[in-house]
Each structure stands twice: as structure tokens, then as C-alpha cells.
Design a protein around this motif. Structure first.
Motif, PDB file in Angstrom:
ATOM      1  N   LEU A 240       0.790  -1.222   0.000  1.00 14.28           N
ATOM      2  CA  LEU A 240       0.000   0.000   0.000  1.00 14.28           C
ATOM      3  C   LEU A 240       0.826   1.278   0.000  1.00 14.28           C
ATOM      4  N   ALA A 241       2.122   1.162   0.293  1.00 10.53           N
ATOM      5  CA  ALA A 241       2.994   2.338   0.397  1.00 10.53           C
ATOM      6  C   ALA A 241       2.375   3.387   1.326  1.00 10.53           C
ATOM      7  N   LEU A 242       1.841   2.916   2.469  1.00 18.91           N
ATOM      8  CA  LEU A 242       1.142   3.823   3.380  1.00 18.91           C
ATOM      9  C   LEU A 242       2.074   4.860   3.998  1.00 18.91           C
ATOM     10  N   ASP A 243       3.354   4.554   4.089  1.00 23.23           N
ATOM     11  CA  ASP A 243       4.285   5.515   4.691  1.00 23.23           C
ATOM     12  C   ASP A 243       4.474   6.749   3.815  1.00 23.23           C
ATOM     13  N   THR A 244       4.264   6.608   2.505  1.00 24.84           N
ATOM     14  CA  THR A 244       4.502   7.734   1.596  1.00 24.84           C
ATOM     15  C   THR A 244       3.211   8.365   1.082  1.00 24.84           C
ATOM     16  N   ALA A 245       2.092   7.653   1.189  1.00 30.62           N
ATOM     17  CA  ALA A 245       0.823   8.196   0.710  1.00 30.62           C
ATOM     18  C   ALA A 245       0.365   9.324   1.629  1.00 30.62           C
ATOM     19  N   LYS A 246      -0.169  10.375   1.035  1.00 33.27           N
ATOM     20  CA  LYS A 246      -0.589  11.561   1.793  1.00 33.27           C
ATOM     21  C   LYS A 246      -2.079  11.825   1.611  1.00 33.27           C
ATOM     22  N   GLY A 247      -2.683  12.458   2.604  1.00 34.56           N
ATOM     23  CA  GLY A 247      -4.039  12.972   2.501  1.00 34.56           C
ATOM     24  C   GLY A 247      -5.051  11.990   1.948  1.00 34.56           C
ATOM     25  N   VAL A 248      -5.787  12.426   0.923  1.00 32.29           N
ATOM     26  CA  VAL A 248      -6.850  11.619   0.340  1.00 32.29           C
ATOM     27  C   VAL A 248      -6.293  10.316  -0.217  1.00 32.29           C
ATOM     28  N   ASP A 249      -5.091  10.337  -0.773  1.00 32.90           N
ATOM     29  CA  ASP A 249      -4.481   9.116  -1.308  1.00 32.90           C
ATOM     30  C   ASP A 249      -4.289   8.080  -0.210  1.00 32.90           C
ATOM     31  N   HIS A 250      -3.864   8.507   0.960  1.00 30.20           N
ATOM     32  CA  HIS A 250      -3.698   7.592   2.099  1.00 30.20           C
ATOM     33  C   HIS A 250      -5.042   6.973   2.474  1.00 30.20           C
ATOM     34  N   LEU A 251      -6.086   7.777   2.550  1.00 30.72           N
ATOM     35  CA  LEU A 251      -7.410   7.268   2.901  1.00 30.72           C
ATOM     36  C   LEU A 251      -7.907   6.291   1.837  1.00 30.72           C
TER      37      LEU A 251
ATOM     38  N   ASP B 228      -8.506   0.401  -0.134  1.00 31.44           N
ATOM     39  CA  ASP B 228      -7.902  -0.657  -0.960  1.00 31.44           C
ATOM     40  C   ASP B 228      -7.453  -1.829  -0.093  1.00 31.44           C
ATOM     41  N   LEU B 229      -6.944  -1.514   1.111  1.00 31.12           N
ATOM     42  CA  LEU B 229      -6.522  -2.574   2.038  1.00 31.12           C
ATOM     43  C   LEU B 229      -7.720  -3.425   2.447  1.00 31.12           C
ATOM     44  N   ALA B 230      -8.862  -2.786   2.680  1.00 27.71           N
ATOM     45  CA  ALA B 230     -10.068  -3.544   3.026  1.00 27.71           C
ATOM     46  C   ALA B 230     -10.466  -4.467   1.876  1.00 27.71           C
ATOM     47  N   ALA B 231     -10.318  -3.982   0.641  1.00 30.34           N
ATOM     48  CA  ALA B 231     -10.629  -4.822  -0.523  1.00 30.34           C
ATOM     49  C   ALA B 231      -9.659  -6.000  -0.602  1.00 30.34           C
ATOM     50  N   LEU B 232      -8.382  -5.752  -0.330  1.00 29.24           N
ATOM     51  CA  LEU B 232      -7.398  -6.831  -0.324  1.00 29.24           C
ATOM     52  C   LEU B 232      -7.724  -7.847   0.756  1.00 29.24           C
ATOM     53  N   ASN B 233      -8.089  -7.361   1.934  1.00 26.36           N
ATOM     54  CA  ASN B 233      -8.388  -8.274   3.042  1.00 26.36           C
ATOM     55  C   ASN B 233      -9.568  -9.185   2.731  1.00 26.36           C
ATOM     56  N   ALA B 234     -10.486  -8.722   1.888  1.00 29.92           N
ATOM     57  CA  ALA B 234     -11.634  -9.549   1.522  1.00 29.92           C
ATOM     58  C   ALA B 234     -11.222 -10.768   0.704  1.00 29.92           C
ATOM     59  N   THR B 235      -9.963 -10.813   0.257  1.00 24.52           N
ATOM     60  CA  THR B 235      -9.462 -11.960  -0.508  1.00 24.52           C
ATOM     61  C   THR B 235      -8.625 -12.897   0.351  1.00 24.52           C
ATOM     62  N   ARG B 236      -8.465 -12.593   1.650  1.00 28.43           N
ATOM     63  CA  ARG B 236      -7.578 -13.403   2.494  1.00 28.43           C
ATOM     64  C   ARG B 236      -8.151 -13.543   3.903  1.00 28.43           C
ATOM     65  N   ARG B 237      -9.117 -14.425   3.997  1.00 25.23           N
ATOM     66  CA  ARG B 237      -9.832 -14.648   5.255  1.00 25.23           C
ATOM     67  C   ARG B 237      -8.888 -15.042   6.390  1.00 25.23           C
ATOM     68  N   GLY B 238      -7.899 -15.895   6.109  1.00 25.24           N
ATOM     69  CA  GLY B 238      -7.000 -16.361   7.163  1.00 25.24           C
ATOM     70  C   GLY B 238      -6.278 -15.222   7.861  1.00 25.24           C
ATOM     71  N   ILE B 239      -5.842 -14.244   7.099  1.00 26.27           N
ATOM     72  CA  ILE B 239      -5.121 -13.113   7.685  1.00 26.27           C
ATOM     73  C   ILE B 239      -6.067 -12.253   8.513  1.00 26.27           C
ATOM     74  N   VAL B 240      -7.297 -12.074   8.037  1.00 25.47           N
ATOM     75  CA  VAL B 240      -8.272 -11.288   8.794  1.00 25.47           C
ATOM     76  C   VAL B 240      -8.614 -12.005  10.095  1.00 25.47           C
ATOM     77  N   GLU B 241      -8.764 -13.331  10.040  1.00 20.28           N
ATOM     78  CA  GLU B 241      -9.017 -14.111  11.259  1.00 20.28           C
ATOM     79  C   GLU B 241      -7.862 -13.969  12.234  1.00 20.28           C
ATOM     80  N   LEU B 242      -6.641 -14.107  11.726  1.00 21.35           N
ATOM     81  CA  LEU B 242      -5.464 -13.972  12.580  1.00 21.35           C
ATOM     82  C   LEU B 242      -5.484 -12.634  13.304  1.00 21.35           C
TER      83      LEU B 242
END
Length: 199
Positions: free
Chosen positions: A77-88, A93-107
Motif C-alpha cells: 500500500l505504500a502507506l508511509d509515503t501516501a498523503k491525505g486523500v491518497d492515504h485514505l 484498498d486494504l479492506a478490498a485486499l483483506n476480503a481476498t484473504r480470510r485467514g489473515i483477517v481471522e489472525l
């Protein structure tokens, strides 16, 4: 380094990655306290002492799993460099990614809940993680305000804390609802209502 040593090193890294993947699944299924190193070793096709060669304690394995997850997400996600609206936007996008990986969300959900106990080995990790996540999100809202993209009356500090809470609550709903909750869609709608620009 010889070719033989190089192959050995690559093989060791691959086995370490397999252990992390299996441990991530096991911690998600059973939680930290219920997970067994012997079962994780068996799933990886190695002995218990073989697993301990890579991770000498259960605590060290858990922390390695959590750090690995954060590293992978941070790079993606490059969250360390994303600013303002781009960061949000990247948080959605991270929530969309998490919807593809149930095991990680459970963890994350299981271990985060366990780690509220001060004697849990991941307690300090999650204290730091939440402090950083909230601070970064508050900063993103302030930057959005400075860009003229934040609606009047939205307090960046409150909005940042609320967005992190919403993300985690949506993950629990998504897990309990067997994936029916549109985590990314709800997050995008929430943030869109706070902004004066397209999101």
C-alpha cells in the motif's frame, strides 16, 4: 557463496516462509494460546526441533507472523509515503485486499482481541500498531483538510480514530457474516461523505 550454499540459503528462506504461512493460518484458527507448535511443524513436514531451529519460541513465531503481515501490507500500500486523500483511498484498498484473504483477517481479529491482556506476548505489538495506525490516519485527515478536500466540521483526530475502529469492526462483521459485508464499499462510502472531492 557457493552454489550449494546459495541453494541451502534459498531452501531455508522458503521453509521459513512456509512456517510463517502455516502459523498464520493456525493462529487465525485457534488463537495464540490454542495454537500448537507441533501441529504447525507437522503441517510444514518438519519435526518440532526443526521448527524451533527457525523460531526458538512460540512467542518469536507469533511476532514474526505479525511483523511479516505488517511488512507485506505496508509495501503493497505504500502507506508511509501516501498523503491525505491518497492515504485514505489506500486504506479502502486494504479492506478490498483483506476480503481476498480470510485467514489473515481471522489472525488479526483473534490475536488483537487476545492481546488486550497485558501479559499477552503481542500486547506491546498491538499497542504500537494501533498508536501508529491512528496517528497516520489522523495525519491523512489533516492533510486532506489542508488540501481543501475535507468537509467543514470534520475533526481530523476524531475522524482518524473512527476510521480505524470502523475498519476493525467491519472485519468482525465480515468474518461472522461469512464474507457478506462489503468492507471496502462501506469504508469508501464513509470517507466519501467526509470529503469534497471524488473518492
Amino acid at each position: 557463496m557457493t552454489a550449494e550454499a546459495g541453494r541451502g540459503y534459498a531452501k531455508g528462506r522458503a521453509k521459513r516462509r512456509e512456517i510463517l504461512d502455516q502459523a498464520m493460518a493456525m493462529f487465525g484458527e485457534a488463537g495464540y494460546r490454542g495454537a500448537s507448535l507441533r501441529v504447525i511443524a507437522t503441517r510444514c513436514g518438519i519435526s518440532h526441533p526443526g521448527l524451533l531451529h527457525h523460531f526458538p519460541t512460540k512467542e518469536s513465531l507469533l511476532l514474526a507472523v505479525l511483523e511479516h503481515r505488517d511488512d507485506v501490507d505496508g509495501e503493497w500500500l505504500a502507506l508511509d509515503t501516501a498523503k491525505g486523500v491518497d492515504h485514505l483511498r489506500r486504506l479502502a484498498d486494504l479492506a478490498a485486499l483483506n476480503a481476498t484473504r480470510r485467514g489473515i483477517v481471522e489472525l488479526f481479529s483473534v490475536v488483537a482481541a487476545e492481546a488486550t491482556s497485558a501479559d499477552h506476548p503481542a500486547h506491546a505489538h498491538f499497542v504500537r500498531r494501533y498508536r501508529t495506525s491512528v496517528a497516520n490516519t489522523e495525519r491523512a485527515y489533516r492533510e486532506a483538510r489542508d488540501e481543501g478536500a475535507l468537509r467543514a466540521g470534520i475533526d481530523p483526530s476524531a475522524a482518524g480514530r473512527q476510521l480505524i475502529a470502523l475498519m476493525d469492526g467491519l472485519q468482525v462483521q465480515w468474518l461472522l457474516g461469512d464474507g457478506e459485508t462489503d468492507m471496502a464499499g462501506v469504508l469508501r462510502a464513509h470517507v466519501r461523505a467526509q470529503l469534497t472531492v471524488d473518492f
